[in-house]
Design an enzyme around this catalytic site. Structure first.
Site, short mmCIF file in Angstrom:
data_model
loop_
_atom_site.label_atom_id
_atom_site.label_comp_id
_atom_site.label_asym_id
_atom_site.label_seq_id
_atom_site.Cartn_x
_atom_site.Cartn_y
_atom_site.Cartn_z
N ASN A 58 -3.89 -2.23 5.77
CA ASN A 58 -5.21 -2.04 5.17
C ASN A 58 -5.14 -0.85 4.23
OD1 ASN A 58 -7.08 -4.03 6.64
ND2 ASN A 58 -5.89 -3.07 8.28
N GLU A 59 -4.89 -1.17 2.97
CA GLU A 59 -4.69 -0.13 1.96
C GLU A 59 -6.05 0.44 1.54
OE1 GLU A 59 -1.89 0.93 1.51
OE2 GLU A 59 -0.36 -0.62 1.46
N PRO A 60 -6.04 1.57 0.79
CA PRO A 60 -7.30 2.13 0.30
C PRO A 60 -8.15 1.04 -0.36
CG PRO A 60 -5.52 3.62 -0.18
CD PRO A 60 -4.88 2.39 0.40
N SER A 75 -9.94 -0.97 1.62
CA SER A 75 -10.22 -1.95 2.68
C SER A 75 -11.54 -1.59 3.36
CB SER A 75 -9.11 -1.93 3.74
OG SER A 75 -7.88 -2.26 3.16
#
Ligand code: F6R
Length: 641
Positions: free
Chosen positions: A161-163, A165
């Site tokens: 869950n990257e920035p 998300s």
């Protein structure tokens, strides 16, 4: 047990336990997982574990395997759900997370295959949505996750869950962040080979677990951990959403905890003992925060920033400022081997003997150059006998394309013996047949190791090192493994100790003290420390200074530096030339914005930043500075601290 936060933890929005080492932390976490499994077994129920991959949980999995083998912990009733999987990698692919779990845990314990769940990285694009829904359903059918293990990426991701998300996000397909792909480039031998997409549990899915356990080791995680634990909840740092969970705990080592307020500015969380290093830290932090030179700090600056007790302790602002200014000033030296015939009372390195035997250890080729090429160059110019030992061959990070270039060169040269040509042909064929990140044959690895040796020699020549004193130890642990699967032993320690005893150095330079313990730098540090322990009774040891050099993981602030070696513009240019000669380690991606993240550029940036920091504190303005810390075991330790 009282569970409320202590005064020291008042800034932390996630309960955090800090351990002296990752070994201690994993013992505690593994024991609690084992307890859960056993309790459930007694009740005739399954324990549902959410699992993570990457370097962080490696030691935990080893401890769980030990508990299985030595203390009879059975995994028959354990059901697992992994956080994520690379999209496009089949389960048997060496870099797939399914394979990772097999190698690191599953094949060593008695977990039934039917109980294992990892997202399917091979599902068709059209089937992704349905497949993700099914994954969530299976978690629900299993009764939900009891304990979810998490690592944290440098982007602040949990799972993938990257920035950006959302807190409600569910299991889905995501595009990987550039920084995440760069971090994975080593495993895949080049960023270009790292998959662009992955399937990951969502933040919302993760938050549904009954208990969350986040692990983190090493100084490269320190600043993002601070943002996640103490910062606001924001989707730019997805791990900050863990603050919402009522049963989330972080288990981290001291290096990873170093940016938390209770360690970074302990005076903000309660009374402190004003030891000399704490005083230096407080003054440097105050000046840095206020963007003021140390000598311009006033009474009110101290008072308004919670440092009035320091003034009470140390007397006047004026004398305190002068004292810290002088301490910082004395860390700066252009004579890292000592200045002959000079008064050395306030210098970090003694003048005698004027010619020193210096031994520098580099975990892989390029590490020592990144940390201290300018200092190496100075030491050589100042006529010290400098030996540089590369601990490992570094072959694992050579892309096939580099090997192909070398084959072609040798081919053109017309390697004379027919059997050499045939062997070369076989190697060339191997690189054509395999995927770029498949495992190499031992012959190909040897060849790639030779490429790194050639690069290292070329860069050493730029620094003026005598090549007879450049050694390649090719430590066995590295040659037998892949990244994240190394096992080291007494023979590795013996090779290092033998070299130390042979050289009988006046100075030793090491790195990796704050690195992730499973990284090559972290392993090299543990091996180097073990080797040093075998030398303590040697007659030369009491006069030997042991220094740590900084890596690219984190710039050291001036209060953490015991020796700062300034580089002139010309010396910085030599350093960059030297780094640039490690061409197999340069990005394979042609000119894009990602290049700003290449090792040689990071090193330049960090060295420049350190110089600017000294300048802002009111010290001399240099082009760049390389940073060193003294080892606690070292002869110079008491002299400096
Ligand atoms: C892995 C995962 C990631 C990692 C994170 C840290 O399943 O979900 O979030 O935990 O990228 O990676 P390491 O541990 O390699 O530093």
């Amino acid at each position: 047990m009282d569970n409320s936060p202590t005064e020291a933890e008042q800034y932390e929005r996630i309960r955090t336990r800090v351990f002296r080492s990752s070994d201690e932390a994993v013992r505690v976490v593994a024991a609690s997982i084992a307890r859960l499994i056993r309790e459930r077994q007694e009740e005739g129920r399954n324990a549902v574990l959410g699992l993570a991959t990457g370097s962080t949980p490696l030691k935990l999995y080893r401890e769980l395997i030990r508990l299985h083998r030595e203390e009879g912990l059975s995994f028959r009733s354990v059901v697992t759900f992994n956080l994520d999987e690379y999209y496009g990698l089949p389960p048997q692919h060496p870099e797939s997370y399914r394979q990772f779990m097999e190698v690191q845990l599953f094949k060593h314990v008695d977990i039934p295959t039917a109980n294992i769940h990892v997202p399917d990285g091979m599902v068709s694009r059209l089937g992704v949505f349905e497949c993700c829904l099914a994954y969530e359903r299976k978690i629900g059918d299993a009764g939900g996750v009891d304990v979810q293990l998490l690592g944290i990426g440098r982007t602040g991701h949990i799972g993938f869950n990257e920035p950006g998300s959302a807190i409600e996000s569910r299991t889905r397909m995501v595009a990987l962040d550039r920084l995440t792909r760069r971090d994975a480039a080593r495993d895949f031998r080049g960023e270009a080979n790292v998959p662009e997409y992955a399937i990951t549990m969502g933040v919302g899915t993760i938050l549904q677990a009954r208990e969350l356990t986040l692990l983190a080791w090493g100084e490269s995680k320190a600043s993002i951990l601070r943002a996640a634990i103490e910062g606001p909840q924001t989707d730019t740092v997805p791990a900050s959403f863990l603050q919402r969970h009522s049963n989330c705990r972080c288990y981290i080592d001291e290096a990873a905890a170093s940016e938390l307020t209770r360690f970074r500015s302990p005076w903000k969380v309660g009374p402190v003992k004003w030891a000399p290093l704490t005083v230096r830290k407080a003054v440097v932090s105050l000046a840095s925060d206020l963007k003021k030179a140390v000598l311009r700090l006033r009474d009110e600056d101290y008072a308004e920033n919670g440092l009035a007790p320091l003034l009470v302790e140390t007397g006047s602002t004026y004398s305190l400022n002068i004292r810290i200014f002088n301490e910082l000033q004395h860390t700066i030296t252009g004579w890292p081997g000592g200045k002959p015939n000079a008064d050395d009372t306030n210098r970090p390195v003694p003048a005698e003997p004027p010619i020193k035997r210096v031994l520098v250890f580099s975990p892989e080729p390029l590490d020592a150059e990144i940390g201290m090429a300018g200092t190496l160059h100075r030491l050589v110019r100042q006529r010290h006998e400098v030996s540089l030992a590369y601990l490992t061959s570094g072959s694992l990070s050579v892309p096939d394309a580099e090997a192909r270039m070398a084959f072609s060169l040798l081919h053109e040269l017309g390697v004379s013996q027919p059997d050499s040509l045939a062997r070369l042909g076989a190697l060339a064929e191997e690189t054509e047949k395999k995927a770029p990140f498949d495992e190499d044959s031992p012959e190909l690895r040897r060849f790639k190791g030779l490429i790194r040796k050639a690069e290292a020699r070329a860069s050493c020549q730029i620094l003026g090192l005598n090549l007879e004193r450049v050694r390649f130890l090719d430590l066995a642990f590295y040659e037998q493994g892949r990244y994240r699967q190394f096992r080291w032993g007494p023979d590795d320690v013996k090779s290092i100790a033998a070299l130390i005893c042979l050289v009988q150095p006046h100075q030793i330079y090491l790195t990796g003290a704050g690195a992730d313990p499973s990284s090559i730098a972290g392993i090299a540090f543990q091996l180097g420390s073990a080797a040093l322990r075998t030398c303590t009774s040697e007659p030369w040891f009491p006069n030997c200074q042991i220094w740590f050099y900084a890596s690219n993981e984190r710039p050291w602030p001036p209060h953490e530096i015991d020796m700062a070696v300034p580089l002139s513009p010309a010396e910085l240019a030599i350093k960059l030339d030297c780094l640039y000669h490690h061409r197999s380690q340069r990005s394979q991606t042609p000119f894009t914005e990602t290049q700003a993240g290449e090792g040689w550029q990071q090193a330049e940036q960090i060295n420049r930043e350190t110089a600017q920091h000294y300048d802002r504190l009111g010290l001399a303005e240099y082009e760049a500075i390389e940073s060193f810390r003294v080892h606690k075991e070292s002869a110079v330790h008491t002299r400096l601290r």
